[in-house]
Write a protein that holds these residues in place. Structure first.
Motif, short mmCIF file in Angstrom:
data_model
loop_
_atom_site.label_atom_id
_atom_site.label_comp_id
_atom_site.label_asym_id
_atom_site.label_seq_id
_atom_site.Cartn_x
_atom_site.Cartn_y
_atom_site.Cartn_z
N UNK A 103 -4.96 -6.43 3.82
CA UNK A 103 -5.39 -7.86 3.69
C UNK A 103 -4.47 -8.84 3.98
N UNK A 104 -5.16 -9.97 4.52
CA UNK A 104 -4.27 -11.07 4.34
C UNK A 104 -4.96 -12.20 3.50
N UNK A 105 -4.20 -12.93 2.50
CA UNK A 105 -4.78 -13.76 1.69
C UNK A 105 -4.27 -15.22 1.94
N UNK A 106 -4.77 -16.06 1.92
CA UNK A 106 -4.40 -17.69 2.25
C UNK A 106 -4.13 -18.26 0.95
N UNK A 107 -3.09 -18.86 0.71
CA UNK A 107 -2.88 -19.64 -0.74
C UNK A 107 -3.48 -20.84 -0.69
N UNK A 108 -4.65 -21.15 -1.31
CA UNK A 108 -5.38 -22.25 -1.05
C UNK A 108 -4.91 -23.77 -1.30
N UNK A 109 -3.64 -23.69 -2.08
CA UNK A 109 -2.97 -24.87 -2.44
C UNK A 109 -1.63 -25.07 -1.63
N UNK A 110 -1.37 -24.29 -0.65
CA UNK A 110 -0.10 -24.46 0.10
C UNK A 110 -0.21 -23.85 1.36
N UNK A 111 0.67 -23.66 2.21
CA UNK A 111 0.59 -23.05 3.68
C UNK A 111 0.67 -21.70 3.59
N UNK A 112 1.15 -20.90 2.11
CA UNK A 112 1.42 -19.59 2.17
C UNK A 112 0.51 -18.53 2.30
N UNK A 113 1.03 -17.47 2.54
CA UNK A 113 0.08 -16.41 2.61
C UNK A 113 0.59 -14.99 1.84
N UNK A 114 -0.54 -14.10 1.19
CA UNK A 114 -0.13 -12.93 0.99
C UNK A 114 -0.48 -11.75 1.66
N UNK A 115 0.35 -10.83 1.88
CA UNK A 115 0.00 -9.77 2.61
C UNK A 115 -0.33 -8.48 1.77
N UNK A 116 -1.22 -7.67 1.64
CA UNK A 116 -1.44 -6.63 0.88
C UNK A 116 -1.18 -5.37 1.88
N UNK A 117 -0.21 -4.60 1.55
CA UNK A 117 0.27 -3.31 2.50
C UNK A 117 -0.56 -2.12 2.03
N UNK A 118 -0.44 -1.20 2.90
CA UNK A 118 -1.20 -0.03 2.88
C UNK A 118 -0.83 0.78 1.78
N UNK A 119 0.50 0.64 1.25
CA UNK A 119 1.01 1.12 -0.02
C UNK A 119 0.70 0.55 -1.22
N UNK A 120 -0.16 -0.60 -1.38
CA UNK A 120 -0.44 -1.53 -2.32
C UNK A 120 0.39 -2.67 -2.62
N UNK A 121 1.60 -2.54 -1.99
CA UNK A 121 2.67 -3.56 -2.20
C UNK A 121 2.19 -4.83 -1.77
N UNK A 122 2.57 -5.88 -2.28
CA UNK A 122 2.11 -7.40 -1.91
C UNK A 122 3.48 -8.05 -1.47
N UNK A 123 3.30 -8.60 -0.31
CA UNK A 123 4.50 -9.60 0.21
C UNK A 123 3.67 -10.86 0.57
N UNK A 124 4.64 -11.87 0.12
CA UNK A 124 4.43 -13.40 0.24
C UNK A 124 5.36 -14.17 1.01
N UNK A 125 4.89 -15.10 1.93
CA UNK A 125 5.86 -15.90 2.76
C UNK A 125 6.11 -17.29 2.30
#
Length: 140
Positions: A103-125
């Motif tokens: 999954x790819x999520x967009x932060x609504x109040x910034x230009x950032x994104x959160x990426x949900x990986x296949x192992x359940x871990x989340x990464x943010x830029x």
């Protein structure tokens, strides 16, 4: 975000008109990159085999756009994120890590994104913790 020298060009190995092939490219900045695997079919040539391509992209919006373009002739089969070490929680000194994206999520109040990986871990830029997010892409 990628650059190379003319000496890296392989002039005899181009499949499409205007296409250039390089033996190497340099990643100019440590940002998340996306490896998108697609299958393309020709419209009027049913006897031809589909072409599998892997596209390296530096813009998350390009990833979302290619998903919107899916049709009988274009299918996205996988999205991988090549995340720089500052995004990875388990920083083991590697320059980058390669992971499958669900999954790819967009932060609504910034230009950032959160990426949900296949192992359940989340990464943010983005260094800011997002309070509200909008789902941009759900990859099955």
């Amino acid at each position: 975000m990628f650059h190379t020298l003319s000496s890296a060009e392989i002039p005899f190995f181009s499949l499409l008109e205007g296409e250039k092939t390089w033996s190497w490219v340099e990643i100019g900045i440590r940002i998340p990159l996306f490896l998108v695997s697609i299958i393309q079919k020709e419209r009027d040539e049913a006897e031809k085999l589909p072409v599998c391509r892997d596209l390296l992209m530096s813009d998350v919006n390009q990833v979302v756009d290619i998903f919107k373009q899916q049709s009988d002739l274009l299918t996205v089969t996988e999205v991988l994120i090549l995340s720089p070490n500052h995004m990875n929680r388990k920083n083991k000194g590697e320059s980058f890590q390669l992971n499958k994206v669900k999954q790819i999520w967009k932060h609504t109040h910034s230009q950032g994104h959160t990426f949900v990986l296949s192992n359940g871990e989340r990464l943010s830029d983005c260094s800011n913790k997002a309070r509200k997010m909008e789902l941009l892409l759900n990859i099955d």
